[in-house]
Design a protein around this motif. Structure first.
Motif, PDB file in Angstrom:
ATOM      1  N   VAL A 105       0.900  -1.140  -0.239  1.00 15.96           N
ATOM      2  CA  VAL A 105       0.096   0.067  -0.077  1.00 15.96           C
ATOM      3  C   VAL A 105       0.892   1.212  -0.069  1.00 15.96           C
ATOM      4  N   ILE A 106       0.478   1.948  -1.056  1.00 14.58           N
ATOM      5  CA  ILE A 106       1.573   3.190  -1.126  1.00 14.58           C
ATOM      6  C   ILE A 106       0.817   4.271  -0.818  1.00 14.58           C
ATOM      7  N   GLU A 107       1.232   5.370   0.049  1.00 10.79           N
ATOM      8  CA  GLU A 107       0.176   6.675   0.304  1.00 10.79           C
ATOM      9  C   GLU A 107       0.531   7.687  -0.661  1.00 10.79           C
ATOM     10  N   THR A 108      -0.421   8.062  -1.123  1.00 19.02           N
ATOM     11  CA  THR A 108      -0.093   9.419  -2.131  1.00 19.02           C
ATOM     12  C   THR A 108      -0.999  10.449  -1.597  1.00 19.02           C
ATOM     13  N   PRO A 109      -0.863  11.490  -1.970  1.00 17.04           N
ATOM     14  CA  PRO A 109      -1.831  12.579  -1.744  1.00 17.04           C
ATOM     15  C   PRO A 109      -3.408  12.319  -1.881  1.00 17.04           C
ATOM     16  N   GLU A 110      -3.393  11.746  -3.411  1.00 14.49           N
ATOM     17  CA  GLU A 110      -4.955  11.156  -3.658  1.00 14.49           C
ATOM     18  C   GLU A 110      -5.468  10.018  -2.925  1.00 14.49           C
ATOM     19  N   GLY A 111      -4.606   9.480  -1.880  1.00 11.26           N
ATOM     20  CA  GLY A 111      -5.111   8.189  -0.935  1.00 11.26           C
ATOM     21  C   GLY A 111      -4.307   7.236  -1.275  1.00 11.26           C
ATOM     22  N   PRO A 112      -4.331   6.170  -0.642  1.00 12.97           N
ATOM     23  CA  PRO A 112      -3.609   5.026  -0.513  1.00 12.97           C
ATOM     24  C   PRO A 112      -3.863   4.244  -2.001  1.00 12.97           C
ATOM     25  N   ILE A 113      -2.659   3.596  -2.554  1.00  9.98           N
ATOM     26  CA  ILE A 113      -2.788   2.823  -3.792  1.00  9.98           C
ATOM     27  C   ILE A 113      -2.320   1.488  -3.515  1.00  9.98           C
ATOM     28  N   TRP A 114      -2.986   0.372  -4.000  1.00 14.33           N
ATOM     29  CA  TRP A 114      -2.470  -0.710  -3.569  1.00 14.33           C
ATOM     30  C   TRP A 114      -1.805  -1.466  -4.798  1.00 14.33           C
ATOM     31  N   ARG A 115      -0.785  -2.002  -4.590  1.00 13.84           N
ATOM     32  CA  ARG A 115      -0.002  -2.942  -5.606  1.00 13.84           C
ATOM     33  C   ARG A 115       0.350  -4.219  -5.004  1.00 13.84           C
ATOM     34  N   ARG A 116       0.174  -5.199  -5.972  1.00 16.83           N
ATOM     35  CA  ARG A 116       0.605  -6.512  -5.382  1.00 16.83           C
ATOM     36  C   ARG A 116       2.045  -6.618  -4.829  1.00 16.83           C
ATOM     37  N   ARG A 117       2.963  -6.041  -5.616  1.00 14.54           N
ATOM     38  CA  ARG A 117       4.248  -6.036  -4.844  1.00 14.54           C
ATOM     39  C   ARG A 117       4.962  -4.667  -4.802  1.00 14.54           C
ATOM     40  N   THR A 118       5.684  -4.574  -3.974  1.00 18.38           N
ATOM     41  CA  THR A 118       6.353  -3.100  -4.068  1.00 18.38           C
ATOM     42  C   THR A 118       7.355  -3.110  -5.207  1.00 18.38           C
ATOM     43  N   ARG A 119       7.947  -1.869  -5.549  1.00 20.32           N
ATOM     44  CA  ARG A 119       8.687  -1.616  -6.710  1.00 20.32           C
ATOM     45  C   ARG A 119       9.834  -2.622  -6.778  1.00 20.32           C
ATOM     46  N   GLY A 120      10.535  -2.657  -5.345  1.00 21.98           N
ATOM     47  CA  GLY A 120      11.800  -3.440  -5.212  1.00 21.98           C
ATOM     48  C   GLY A 120      11.630  -5.062  -5.411  1.00 21.98           C
ATOM     49  N   GLN A 121      10.390  -5.509  -4.988  1.00 22.35           N
ATOM     50  CA  GLN A 121       9.964  -6.929  -5.080  1.00 22.35           C
ATOM     51  C   GLN A 121       9.713  -7.117  -6.693  1.00 22.35           C
ATOM     52  N   ALA A 122       9.307  -6.252  -7.430  1.00 22.59           N
ATOM     53  CA  ALA A 122       8.542  -6.612  -8.754  1.00 22.59           C
ATOM     54  C   ALA A 122      10.141  -6.456  -9.422  1.00 22.59           C
ATOM     55  N   MET A 123      11.000  -5.545  -9.021  1.00 24.87           N
ATOM     56  CA  MET A 123      12.410  -5.531  -9.875  1.00 24.87           C
ATOM     57  C   MET A 123      13.267  -6.892  -9.603  1.00 24.87           C
ATOM     58  N   ALA A 124      13.173  -7.231  -8.478  1.00 24.53           N
ATOM     59  CA  ALA A 124      13.592  -8.580  -7.925  1.00 24.53           C
ATOM     60  C   ALA A 124      13.162  -9.644  -8.714  1.00 24.53           C
ATOM     61  N   ARG A 125      11.798  -9.741  -8.854  1.00 22.59           N
ATOM     62  CA  ARG A 125      11.433 -10.965  -9.674  1.00 22.59           C
ATOM     63  C   ARG A 125      11.583 -10.874 -11.223  1.00 22.59           C
ATOM     64  N   TRP A 126      11.667  -9.564 -11.877  1.00 20.31           N
ATOM     65  CA  TRP A 126      12.192  -9.601 -13.170  1.00 20.31           C
ATOM     66  C   TRP A 126      13.547 -10.069 -13.286  1.00 20.31           C
ATOM     67  N   PHE A 127      14.429  -9.687 -12.240  1.00 17.66           N
ATOM     68  CA  PHE A 127      15.864  -9.966 -12.264  1.00 17.66           C
ATOM     69  C   PHE A 127      16.130 -11.531 -12.109  1.00 17.66           C
ATOM     70  N   GLY A 128      15.150 -12.189 -11.356  1.00 16.63           N
ATOM     71  CA  GLY A 128      15.138 -13.686 -11.127  1.00 16.63           C
ATOM     72  C   GLY A 128      14.986 -14.201 -12.599  1.00 16.63           C
ATOM     73  N   TRP A 129      13.792 -13.963 -13.219  1.00 19.30           N
ATOM     74  CA  TRP A 129      13.247 -14.465 -14.558  1.00 19.30           C
ATOM     75  C   TRP A 129      14.524 -14.403 -15.537  1.00 19.30           C
ATOM     76  N   LEU A 130      15.164 -13.034 -15.550  1.00 16.61           N
ATOM     77  CA  LEU A 130      16.133 -12.853 -16.433  1.00 16.61           C
ATOM     78  C   LEU A 130      17.290 -13.954 -16.049  1.00 16.61           C
ATOM     79  N   LEU A 131      17.650 -14.274 -14.751  1.00 15.18           N
ATOM     80  CA  LEU A 131      18.871 -15.004 -14.483  1.00 15.18           C
ATOM     81  C   LEU A 131      18.233 -16.446 -15.172  1.00 15.18           C
ATOM     82  N   GLY A 132      17.128 -16.618 -14.751  1.00 17.50           N
ATOM     83  CA  GLY A 132      16.535 -18.120 -15.197  1.00 17.50           C
ATOM     84  C   GLY A 132      16.731 -18.294 -16.787  1.00 17.50           C
ATOM     85  N   LEU A 133      16.299 -17.203 -17.568  1.00 15.15           N
ATOM     86  CA  LEU A 133      16.175 -17.289 -19.018  1.00 15.15           C
ATOM     87  C   LEU A 133      17.901 -17.539 -19.420  1.00 15.15           C
TER      88      LEU A 133
END
Lengths: 267, 271
Positions: free
Chosen positions: B3-31
């Motif tokens: 949950v990311i707090e913004t002036p317009e109210g909280p936004i919900w994402r499944r993963r934080t930016r860091g987690q998302a990057m880590a996942r992409w990097f993992g896929w890249l390594l696997g490939l």
């Protein structure tokens, strides 16, 4: 006829299920054992036929002391104690007849029982009992084809064919609807009267117990809290049996409390 | 966290930016790892043969068809042997597995400290070695032939049957056993009335299931000389007698389908 002398059971976990219970039941008396779950009702009747080994104390059945018996002698004494269970405990894949005849296992040798060649008088008695409970036409059905009430009747036949002196009855009606519950309780009490059997009946439904038995014993936290005729069960007595500390352990019992405090039931 | 707090109210994402990057990097390594492996395999492969494969396969198929039907007269005995190896092996395995299962089940073992571990060891050790390897060992010990095959199948099946059976024993309803005990029945009577009826369906199911598997396994035992149709298969392969190979494969297929049908019938009957 049955006498418990300072019967105590402490489980490995350290829970003391029975605290030096003293109890005497004369020949032919039917006793209801009430109390909240966890009070030790099931443990008490299982300590009598040693399905649960008591920690200390003595159990006298007639002139025989049960807690000291070796395996063979215990088996012979178990034949004198018929047991009836909450979930009927029939062997589901055997026929009604086999289930009833299994009550004779203590009298029949291994090979005869394995090949199902029971003595004809046992088979005659099984038919008589099934006829008495109205299930003679079901003799060849498998036990899992029967309804709850019918199964419990078969369970009663299995206990009675042992030709017992005492019935140990563990929540006979807990899995049955109210009407069938009454029928089963009536049947058990009638049969006890017919045969002069003593019985201990564990039961949750206090109103039902009052309807059928001559003596009620209230168990609380492993100790006898009340012992008297059903009329003497006042709301105050019930409060002492189903005390506050027990509600914490058994939230399910709220329903029972409402039942037992129902003025009609207590009256 | 997502949950990311913004002036317009909280936004919900499944993963934080860091987690998302880590996942992409993992896929890249696997490939990358996959591509690297692929290139290594490619270097070690003679691609000429692979490109040639469809033509060779077509060639063999052409030679194998039509099957040499007259060869069937040489196959009746071997397929009969194969069925016998599977059936006898299964029966011996079941006879040995029943006591092992009772010793291994927590609720029937006489001693959880000594006997149970031994029973479990028997189960694990017989299960972990393939029947082909058992056959190789047994041929060295008792000589080639059908008997070695029967014993190999039997040993291999003990652990399998005992494991499934002891799990069935551990799942029986204890109150039914309690009720029989309460009648004053002896230990053996409790077993015959309280336990056996409860595990009978599981036992029958295990028996036909293992028999079904054993038919497949016994078809290959002949490859190492332990009797059955595998012997003919190997002989035909060695002499490049493709029409015979195709007939043998058809016979094996037929036997397996037959065993499937029988075990399905039996299983339907016991439920």
């Amino acid at each position: 006829m049955l006498r418990l002398d300072k019967l105590t059971k402490t489980y490995k976990t350290g829970d003391q299920a029975l605290k030096a219970v003293e109890l005497e039941i004369p020949q032919g008396q039917v006793v209801a054992l009430i109390g909240p779950s966890g009070a030790g009702k099931s443990t008490l009747i299982r300590c009598i036929n040693r399905l649960v080994e008591p920690t200390s104390g003595k159990v006298w059945l007639g002139d025989t002391e049960l807690t000291e018996l070796g395996a063979g002698a215990l088996r012979r004494e178990r034949r004198r104690m018929g047991m009836i269970f909450q979930e009927y405990a029939l062997v589901e894949r055997l026929t009604v007849m086999e289930n009833v005849l299994s009550g004779r296992l203590g009298y029949v040798g291994f090979w005869r029982s394995l090949t199902r060649r029971f003595p004809q008088k046992d088979v005659d008695e099984a038919f008589r009992l099934l006829d008495r409970v109205g299930l003679v036409h079901m003799a060849d059905k498998r036990a899992d084809e029967l309804s709850g009430g019918q199964r419990q009747r078969v369970g009663i036949c299995r206990a009675l064919i042992q030709d017992p002196a005492l019935l140990l009855v563990d929540e006979p009606t807990a899995s049955l609807d109210p009407k069938t519950s009454r029928q089963i309780m009536r049947l058990i009490c009638e049969l006890c009267a017919e045969r002069g059997l003593a019985a201990i009946i564990n039961i949750h439904d206090v109103a039902l117990a009052q309807m059928f038995v001559a003596r009620v014993i209230g168990l609380r936290a492993g100790a006898v809290e009340f012992d008297g005729p059903p009329d003497a069960l006042t709301p105050d007595v019930l409060t002492t049996i189903y005390g506050e500390e027990d509600w914490v352990a058994t939230i399910d019992k709220v329903e029972d409390e409402e039942d037992t405090l129902d003025p009609e039931a207590v009256a | 966290m997502p949950v990311i707090e913004t002036p317009e109210g909280p936004i919900w994402r499944r993963r934080t930016r860091g987690q998302a990057m880590a996942r992409w990097f993992g896929w890249l390594l696997g490939l990358a790892a996959f591509l690297w492996c692929w290139s290594r395999i490619s270097e070690a492969t003679t691609w000429f043969f692979v490109r040639d494969a469809p033509r060779i396969a077509g060639d063999i198929l052409g030679r194998a068809l039509p099957p040499r039907w007259s060869y069937i007269d040489n196959l009746w005995w071997p397929i009969w042997d194969t069925l016998n190896i599977a059936t006898l092996g299964t029966i011996i395995a079941l006879i040995l597995a029943v006591p092992v299962a009772f010793l291994a089940a927590r609720n029937t073992t006489p001693s959880a400290l000594i006997v149970r571990p031994i029973a479990l060891l028997i189960i694990v050790s017989t299960r972990s070695i393939n029947s082909l390897i058992w056959a190789l060992l047994l041929i060295a010990i008792i000589g080639p032939g059908v008997f070695a095959g029967v014993i190999a199948i039997a040993i291999r099946s003990i652990g399998f049957c005992a494991k499934l059976l002891y799990e069935a024993i551990e799942e029986i309803s204890a109150t039914q056993v309690e009720a029989i005990t309460a009648t004053g029945a002896s230990r053996w009577q409790v077993m015959a009335y309280g336990i056996v009826p409860q595990i009978a369906p599981a036992f029958a199911g295990i028996a036909v299931f293992r028999w079904d598997i054993n038919i497949r396994e016994s078809t290959v035992l002949g490859l190492v000389g332990a009797g059955g149709i595998g012997l003919q298969l190997q002989a035909s392969l060695n002499t490049l007698a493709w029409p015979q190979v195709s007939l043998i494969l058809l016979v094996i297929l037929f036997a397996v389908v037959l065993s499937e049908w029988v075990s399905a019938k039996v299983r339907a009957a016991i439920i």
